[in-house]
Design an enzyme around this catalytic site. Structure first.
Site, mmCIF file in Angstrom:
data_model
loop_
_atom_site.group_PDB
_atom_site.id
_atom_site.type_symbol
_atom_site.label_atom_id
_atom_site.label_comp_id
_atom_site.label_asym_id
_atom_site.label_seq_id
_atom_site.Cartn_x
_atom_site.Cartn_y
_atom_site.Cartn_z
ATOM 1 N N CYS A 271 40.739 10.013 4.692
ATOM 2 C CA CYS A 271 41.854 10.935 4.471
ATOM 3 C C CYS A 271 41.475 12.358 4.894
ATOM 4 C CB CYS A 271 42.323 10.860 3.020
ATOM 5 S SG CYS A 271 44.020 11.463 2.789
ATOM 6 N N HIS A 355 43.494 4.920 2.690
ATOM 7 C CA HIS A 355 42.523 4.764 1.600
ATOM 8 C C HIS A 355 42.101 3.300 1.447
ATOM 9 C CE1 HIS A 355 42.458 8.748 -0.413
ATOM 10 N NE2 HIS A 355 43.616 8.888 0.223
ATOM 11 N N GLU A 357 39.798 2.109 -0.391
ATOM 12 C CA GLU A 357 39.397 1.756 -1.759
ATOM 13 C C GLU A 357 40.555 1.168 -2.546
ATOM 14 O OE1 GLU A 357 41.113 5.823 -2.213
ATOM 15 O OE2 GLU A 357 39.867 4.799 -0.731
#
Length: 380
Positions: A271, A355, A357
Site C-alpha cells: 500500500c 493488502h 494480509e
C-alpha cells in the site's frame, strides 16, 4: 436517548441523522468502504487517519467487537458513518457493542442517513472534505467549516500514527494469533526457516507482522522515519515497508531511506509502502478521484494471468507513465486499470497496492508473503 448529528460536505450538501458514538465535532476527508464485514479492522487501521469512513453495507455492528480483531492499539480514523447501527449483536467472540466501542475511543459516528446518496455523490464528484458534528447543527456554519478544513494532499499524517520507538514484535505476538495464522495458511511456524525482518512502520496493520512472525521470523518494528544506517545496524535479512495514511509525496525522509536500502537488502512494500518504494526510485504518485477501499477489489497478476480478489484502502496511486526504467508493472487494478504492483528489474524489491494480509478480507494474495520469504532465504 439518541442525539442529532449532521454531516456537512464542502460542496454544501447536508446529511442529518443520529449520533451513536462519542459526542463532539470532527473534520476529515469523507470516503467510503464497500466491505460487508470487518468493520473493527477498518476502525483500527491507521491508514484511515484524517478520514471520515462511510460503510456501504447497510447494517453495521451485528457481530459486536472484541479485543482480538484489532489492527492497532486504538482507532485512528476521524469519524464513522453507517446506514443503520445494529442495536443487537450476536457472536460467541463478542465482548461488547459497536456504539460502546466508539464512545470509549472518542470516535464521533453518524447513523440513519441515506449512505447510498452520500456514496453516489462521492463517486460522481470525488472524495470531499467534511465536518461531522453533534454540537453545531447550523448548516451554514458547518458548510463553512468543511470548506476551511485541511485536506490530505501535502500533509504528513504518518508522524501521527507511527510508533515512537523500536519494538521487538516477537515478544508482542500473542499465542492465539500465531496459531490462527498458521491454521489459516496450513503452515507451521516451528518448521519455517526464520529470518530477521525490519518493518518500517508508517501506520502498519498488526496482521502484517503477525504473518511474518507466524513463519518463524524475528520481526523488529521501527518508526517510519528511521534512517537507512540505523536499519542496517540492526542487521536485517530484509526490510518491509508498511501501509499508512495519506499522501506519500511529503514523506521525503522515507524516500531517501528506501533509496539507500534498495540493492542492499530485499525490500517488500504494501500500500503506502508500495507508493514510497516507487517514489524513492523516481516515479510519481497522484490522488485518485475517490480511492479504492473494500474487500472486493479485482487485481490482475500480469505474470500468471490470474485475477485476485483483494482488500484495498488507499486514496493515492503510482503514475504509470512516470515509472523509471528500473521498475516494471506486475499487477493491475481491473476496476480502473491503475498500477497495483511493481518490481525492480535488477534488485530484490517489489510492492503491491493491495493488502495480502487480508484482515478482514480474501486470502488470494497470501502468496506474496511466501515470495518475500523465499527471497529472504535465498539472499541470506
Amino acid at each position: 436517548m439518541s442525539v442529532t448529528a449532521k454531516l456537512a460536505l464542502e460542496d454544501g450538501t447536508i446529511f442529518t441523522g443520529q449520533g451513536f458514538g462519542a459526542e463532539g465535532e470532527i473534520s476529515g476527508e469523507v470516503v467510503f468502504n464497500t466491505s460487508m464485514t470487518g468493520y473493527q479492522e477498518i476502525l483500527t487501521d491507521p491508514s484511515y487517519r484524517g478520514q471520515i469512513v462511510t460503510m456501504t453495507y447497510p447494517e453495521i455492528g451485528n457481530y459486536g467487537v472484541n479485543s482480538i480483531d484489532v489492527e492497532h492499539e486504538k482507532p485512528s480514523l476521524a469519524g464513522f458513518i453507517v446506514r443503520e447501527e445494529s442495536r443487537v449483536f450476536s457472536n460467541y467472540r463478542a465482548e461488547g457493542d459497536l456504539a460502546g466501542y466508539l464512545k470509549s475511543n472518542n470516535i464521533v459516528a453518524l447513523a440513519g442517513i441515506d449512505t447510498r446518496a452520500l456514496v453516489r455523490r462521492i463517486r460522481v464528484h470525488g472524495a470531499m472534505r467534511g465536518i461531522l458534528s453533534t454540537t453545531d447543527l447550523n448548516d451554514d456554519s458547518l458548510i463553512e467549516k468543511a470548506r476551511q478544513s485541511e485536506g490530505l494532499v501535502g500533509r504528513d499524517l504518518v508522524r501521527e500514527v507511527m510508533p515512537k520507538s523500536v519494538i521487538k514484535w516477537d515478544t508482542e505476538l500473542d499465542e492465539w494469533t500465531a496459531t490462527e495464522v498458521s491454521r489459516l495458511r496450513g503452515d507451521s511456524a516451528q518448521d519455517a526457516k526464520g529470518a530477521h525482518i525490519v518493518c518500517m512502520d508508517f501506520g502498519m496493520k498488526w496482521n502484517i507482522p503477525r504473518h511474518f512472525a507466524s513463519r518463524g521470523n524475528q520481526v523488529t518494528v521501527v518508526p517510519g522515519d528511521t534512517s537507512a544506517e540505523e536499519i542496517l545496524e540492526l542487521q536485517p535479512d530484509g526490510v518491509f515497508l508498511s501501509n499508512g495514511p495519506g499522501d506519500p509525496e511529503p514523506l521525503t525522509y522515507a524516500h531517501e531511506t528506501i533509496k539507500k536500502l534498495v540493492g542492499q537488502k530485499p525490500v517488500f512494500g504494501i500500500c503506502l509502502g508500495h507508493q514510497l518504494l516507487s517514489l524513492a526510485l523516481g516515479a510519481k504518485t497522484f490522488k485518485l478521484k475517490f480511492g479504492h477501499r473494500g474487500a472486493n477489489q479485482p487485481v490482475l497478476d500480469l505474470e500468471t494471468g490470474k485475477v485476485e480478489i483483494t482488500t484495498q484502502n488507499h486514496g493515492f496511486a503510482v503514475e504509470e507513465d512516470s515509472l523509471p526504467d528500473c521498475l516494471e508493472v506486475t499487477h493491475r487494478n481491473l476496476n480502473d486499470d491503475t498500477v497495483a504492483g511493481v518490481r525492480h528489474k535488477d534488485a530484490v524489491a517489489f510492492g503491491v497496492q493491495h493488502h495480502p494480509e487480508a484482515s478482514s478480507g480474501p486470502h488470494d494474495s497470501h502468496y506474496l508473503f511466501e515470495r518475500f520469504q523465499t527471497e529472504l532465504s535465498q539472499s541470506s
